[in-house]
Design a protein around this motif. Sequence first.
Motif, mmCIF file in Angstrom:
data_model
loop_
_atom_site.group_PDB
_atom_site.id
_atom_site.type_symbol
_atom_site.label_atom_id
_atom_site.label_comp_id
_atom_site.label_asym_id
_atom_site.label_seq_id
_atom_site.Cartn_x
_atom_site.Cartn_y
_atom_site.Cartn_z
ATOM 1 N N ARG A 1 22.681 48.416 20.871
ATOM 2 C CA ARG A 1 23.055 49.509 21.758
ATOM 3 C C ARG A 1 21.878 49.995 22.594
ATOM 4 O O ARG A 1 22.043 50.510 23.712
ATOM 5 N N GLY A 2 20.658 49.845 22.043
ATOM 6 C CA GLY A 2 19.466 50.219 22.800
ATOM 7 C C GLY A 2 19.258 51.714 22.942
ATOM 8 O O GLY A 2 18.606 52.161 23.896
ATOM 9 N N GLY A 3 19.777 52.505 22.001
ATOM 10 C CA GLY A 3 19.648 53.955 22.081
ATOM 11 C C GLY A 3 18.478 54.493 21.262
ATOM 12 O O GLY A 3 17.420 53.849 21.149
ATOM 13 N N LEU A 4 18.659 55.670 20.692
ATOM 14 C CA LEU A 4 17.586 56.327 19.947
ATOM 15 C C LEU A 4 17.147 55.496 18.754
ATOM 16 O O LEU A 4 15.942 55.364 18.490
ATOM 17 N N TYR A 5 18.108 54.923 18.020
ATOM 18 C CA TYR A 5 17.739 54.129 16.839
ATOM 19 C C TYR A 5 16.868 52.944 17.237
ATOM 20 O O TYR A 5 15.845 52.662 16.604
ATOM 21 N N ALA A 6 17.265 52.257 18.286
ATOM 22 C CA ALA A 6 16.478 51.100 18.741
ATOM 23 C C ALA A 6 15.080 51.550 19.166
ATOM 24 O O ALA A 6 14.082 50.863 18.905
ATOM 25 N N ASP A 7 14.996 52.726 19.787
ATOM 26 C CA ASP A 7 13.696 53.246 20.212
ATOM 27 C C ASP A 7 12.832 53.571 18.994
ATOM 28 O O ASP A 7 11.641 53.242 18.959
ATOM 29 N N LEU A 8 13.448 54.212 17.974
ATOM 30 C CA LEU A 8 12.710 54.539 16.748
ATOM 31 C C LEU A 8 12.248 53.278 16.036
ATOM 32 O O LEU A 8 11.118 53.203 15.543
ATOM 33 N N TRP A 9 13.109 52.290 15.992
ATOM 34 C CA TRP A 9 12.756 51.025 15.329
ATOM 35 C C TRP A 9 11.577 50.362 16.034
ATOM 36 O O TRP A 9 10.650 49.867 15.402
ATOM 37 N N ALA A 10 11.623 50.383 17.353
ATOM 38 C CA ALA A 10 10.561 49.737 18.129
ATOM 39 C C ALA A 10 9.238 50.470 17.976
ATOM 40 O O ALA A 10 8.166 49.866 18.096
ATOM 41 N N ARG A 11 9.286 51.784 17.732
ATOM 42 C CA ARG A 11 8.045 52.576 17.672
ATOM 43 C C ARG A 11 7.490 52.736 16.261
ATOM 44 O O ARG A 11 6.546 53.477 16.047
ATOM 45 N N GLN A 12 8.083 52.043 15.303
ATOM 46 C CA GLN A 12 7.553 52.121 13.940
ATOM 47 C C GLN A 12 6.188 51.445 13.878
ATOM 48 O O GLN A 12 5.921 50.467 14.551
ATOM 49 N N SER A 13 5.367 52.017 12.999
ATOM 50 C CA SER A 13 4.046 51.429 12.771
ATOM 51 C C SER A 13 3.924 51.182 11.279
ATOM 52 O O SER A 13 3.923 52.118 10.484
#
Length: 612
Positions: free
Chosen positions: A593-605
Amino acid sequence: MQFIYRLFEGWIDPFQPVASRALPSSALAFLRLYVWQCRWPFLLMLVLGGLTAAIEAGIYSFIGTIVDMLDAARPERLFSDHALTLLGMAFVVLVLRTVVAAGTALVEEQTVIPGFNNLIRWQAHRRIMDQSLGFFHDEFAGRISSKVWQSGQAAGEFMVTLLQVVWYILVYAVATMLMLGDLDVRLALLVALWLVAFVIIARIYVPRIREQSKASAHAASGLTGRLVDTYTNIQTVKLFGSRDGESAGMQDQFGIYLGVLKRFTRNLTEVRSLMSLLSGAMMVAISGFALHLWQGGGLTTGDVALTLGLVLRLNLLLGRMLGQLNGLFRLFGTLQDSVELISRPVTVTDAADARPLVVKQGGLAFENVTFHYGKGEGVLENLNFAARPGEKIGIVGPSGAGKSTLATLLLRFHDVEAGRVLIDGQDVREVTQASLRACIGMVAQDTSLLHRSIRDNILYGRPDASEADLVAATTQAHALGFIEELVDMKGRRGFDAQVGERGVKLSGGQRQRIAIARVLLKNAPILILDEATSALDSEVEAVIQENLAPLMVGKTVLAIAHRLSTIAAMDRLLVMDGGRIVEEGNHDALLARGGLYADLWARQSGGFLAEA
């Protein structure tokens, strides 16, 4: 003698049920409530206190009588002429006085102190335990425990002082007036004048001292609360090298307490000085008038001896009364300070017709739930979602999105401000809190263990579990290995080793595994995991996750996490932001979907969720 001790010790049951759901907020009404529960021991104490005062006053009349005997009798005929009188005096002093004193001691030491004092403490504790979680978040734990403990001690000491000292002095003062009035009514009037002046001075200073005593007790409890807070978090204090800052803050707290205390003690000094002047003037006046009457033949030598003895004793008792009033004001202020906390209304209570929760399937539903922690806005706004029986739901979102609040509302640590929380169609507000929480197992991020043995901590949710069940749960939680190696400072080993306050003797990962073992053993149909494996290293976490999987079979699960990898395999994920559910679906669908969850997943460290 042991029978008598047991008789008086069993007169008050300190564990009798709480007398009332609503406790009065004034110290006087609070005292009345508890004294009424123990009225017969206090009535006996009242009678014995009056008898004690009457006997003591009577002894001074014996002195006057003996002086007159000595003045009139021939020495060789003293005992033969007055044998019955002297034997009667001896009986009163040796037998009657001893019996009354022993009875007074029995009621105070065997009945009131262990029974009444601890009845108040027990019922206050039960009342505090009914309070919501928010109550404990708003107060120091040390402050709460201090007020629960001091409520019983202050109330008990207040009643003992009132009935055994103040009442005794009042009866003695009345007896003195009657006995001196029998000699000459003007002597009684002088004593009455003394007592009236005493009451006027006390009336002026009592309100001031009472308020300052209350303020002093409040400041003292704040100071002890700060001390407990510092000692409880001593690791943080030392870690940040903030000893000087803590000392400065503590000094400020001491300054507040000392400022209140100084105002209190100045009034005490003033009233003590005035009372000393009053008693000195009245002793001189009464003694001088008695000698004047003797000189004119109005009093015998024995009458003068009786007058002087009674007056000197009254002076000592009124001085003692002053000290006791000081103590009474302090005790009353301390009690009022405790009562204000203990009597606070319980905000989360079982409904009058609450029934036990019956979980047949384990379905959950949040219907139009709004909750603001009483602030009017924020946290959760008109939230709706449902979990099917046996469904595994992961809840994610930035800090402050309201994720953990869902767990507190499901457990009914707080009541929703609007909407409903349902379990199998049953509103959690309509079932008993005990049955609700018995059906929910929870492992939180901030694991807190009781300062008891490992065994006690794991069995806490299921005390009747067998040793085999205990071992199986700790094995499944991968905790058995380190438990078997534990030895505490007193040489207790394994499951019998103590964990220290809040489990400080264990590492974060060890505490978390103990908590997981506890929930495994409880085996509740609904499971909440709030950052349940956050304190574990990746290798142990993987093993625990693998062992949590069979535990979750057939259970409805809410798993709250910042580390998204821990919940990616859940049946469904709810993404929260600003108190609302903004996305839902499984991991793959949410990524696509590319929404908030995808953004959070991408920004994990390193597998952790960064701040939004």
